[in-house]
Scaffold this active site. Structure first.
Site, PDB file in Angstrom:
ATOM      1  N   TRP A 164     -16.345  60.601  75.456  1.00  0.00           N
ATOM      2  CA  TRP A 164     -15.871  59.950  76.384  1.00  0.00           C
ATOM      3  C   TRP A 164     -17.341  59.102  77.047  1.00  0.00           C
ATOM      4  CZ3 TRP A 164     -17.782  59.989  81.371  1.00  0.00           C
ATOM      5  CH2 TRP A 164     -16.834  59.191  82.947  1.00  0.00           C
ATOM      6  N   ASP A 172     -12.888  69.038  73.960  1.00  0.00           N
ATOM      7  CA  ASP A 172     -14.123  68.235  73.593  1.00  0.00           C
ATOM      8  C   ASP A 172     -13.591  66.958  73.459  1.00  0.00           C
ATOM      9  OD1 ASP A 172     -15.573  68.025  70.974  1.00  0.00           O
ATOM     10  OD2 ASP A 172     -14.217  67.441  69.225  1.00  0.00           O
ATOM     11  N   GLY A 173     -14.848  65.662  73.325  1.00  0.00           N
ATOM     12  CA  GLY A 173     -14.686  65.201  73.175  1.00  0.00           C
ATOM     13  C   GLY A 173     -15.651  64.601  74.919  1.00  0.00           C
ATOM     14  N   ASN A 174     -16.740  65.257  74.951  1.00  0.00           N
ATOM     15  CA  ASN A 174     -17.665  64.012  76.681  1.00  0.00           C
ATOM     16  C   ASN A 174     -18.373  63.606  76.219  1.00  0.00           C
ATOM     17  OD1 ASN A 174     -16.499  66.500  77.718  1.00  0.00           O
ATOM     18  ND2 ASN A 174     -18.356  67.895  78.152  1.00  0.00           N
ATOM     19  N   GLY A 175     -18.857  63.406  74.617  1.00  0.00           N
ATOM     20  CA  GLY A 175     -19.949  62.953  73.958  1.00  0.00           C
ATOM     21  C   GLY A 175     -19.051  61.634  74.482  1.00  0.00           C
ATOM     22  N   ASN A 233     -23.785  75.074  69.554  1.00  0.00           N
ATOM     23  CA  ASN A 233     -24.591  74.140  70.949  1.00  0.00           C
ATOM     24  C   ASN A 233     -26.535  73.890  70.546  1.00  0.00           C
ATOM     25  OD1 ASN A 233     -21.857  73.840  72.003  1.00  0.00           O
ATOM     26  ND2 ASN A 233     -21.638  72.604  70.546  1.00  0.00           N
ATOM     27  N   ARG A 282     -28.833  71.169  69.111  1.00  0.00           N
ATOM     28  CA  ARG A 282     -28.373  69.927  70.257  1.00  0.00           C
ATOM     29  C   ARG A 282     -29.458  69.591  71.078  1.00  0.00           C
ATOM     30  NH1 ARG A 282     -22.398  68.175  72.620  1.00  0.00           N
ATOM     31  NH2 ARG A 282     -21.676  68.951  70.829  1.00  0.00           N
TER      32      ARG A 282
END
Ligand code: FPP
Length: 253
Positions: A30, A25-28, A73, A76
């Site tokens: 970043w 998690d956390g790509n967005g 997902n 999205r």
């Protein structure tokens, strides 16, 4: 992913987890921090996937499961779903040689039939090509959701009962496990979630009954081998009791 020295951390090869599962998690966030498009975060995230697969193979961890795309997902924005599917396809094609060279078998857990046909085609080809590899199993969770997995398992069990191929008295925990995407695999010993959120997000809910959970604030595109090794060290220091009492004492719960 930086391949920093990990000389300060020594792992015991005897007590490494047999199965590590990761919620990446956390790509967005970043990408947002860097004023970039979310897709750039997923692109950088793909590079980290490569490094973690390599690290697990080097450490001789038998099974690695990566939560790459959930049943939720699909909701999205269309362009993000499209970009993720493209990255998955790219990864599956570009990693073929590496998987073969390193004796790694690719498997998908989730609704493979819901993936775009071109992605399914490449997934099937890589699965077929690597089917005899036996040093490591790489599970990509694609269109995966634990509730969907359990619902499908229940339906299959009921069908077997209705067609008289199963007696309801023979339903056991093992039988249920055998109807999940993860059948014949060890349950995850360790589930890591990057990005700092404290939830499982519909990931391996049945299989996580006794998993050790490690949540770190690091956003997935910043995850390093160094941090991975430290998490494994932390795992090795834990006392896994599986609901029983510790061997050395009987009053610590
Ligand atoms: C969660 O970050 C991440 C995903 C939904 C996708 C994970 C995909 C990759 C790591 C790249 C492609 C995968 C492979 C196997 C090549 P998020 O977008 O929810 O981040 P946020 O919480 O910061 O918005």
């Amino acid at each position: 992913m930086k391949s920093n020295s990990t000389q300060d951390v020594t792992l015991n090869p005897e007590t490494l987890p047999a199965h590590v599962a990761i919620i990446m998690d956390g790509n967005g966030r970043w990408a947002k921090k860097k004023m970039m498009n979310r897709i750039k975060g997923h692109e950088q995230g793909s590079q980290i996937v490569r490094s973690v697969v390599t690290a697990c193979r080097e450490l001789e961890i038998g099974t690695l499961t990566l939560y790459a795309f959930s049943t939720e997902n699909w909701a999205r924005p269309k362009h993000e779903v499209k970009a993720l599917m493209m990255l998955l396809k790219k990864f599956i094609v570009s990693e073929r040689e590496n998987l073969l060279k390193n004796n790694i078998r690719l498997n998908i857990i989730g609704q493979k039939h819901k993936l775009p046909l071109d992605v399914q085609k490449e997934v099937d080809a890589t699965m077929e090509l690597t089917k005899d590899n036996n040093k490591m199993l790489l599970n990509l969770a694609l269109s995966y959701g634990s509730r969907e997995e359990i619902t499908t398992a229940v339906k299959q069990i009921v069908e077997k009962i209705e067609s008289k191929n199963l007696d309801s008295r023979d339903i056991t925990q093992d039988l249920i496990s055998d109807h999940l995407y993860t059948k014949a695999m060890p349950d995850p010993d360790l589930i890591i979630r990057t990005g700092g959120e404290y939830r499982l997000s519909n990931f391996l809910l049945w299989q996580a009954a006794y998993s050790e959970i490690y949540i770190c604030d690091t956003l997935w595109p910043d995850f390093t081998k160094d941090e991975f090794i430290k998490i494994l060290k932390n795992y090795q220091e834990r006392d896994r009791r599986f609901g029983k009492v510790a061997c050395s004492t009987s009053n610590d719960g």
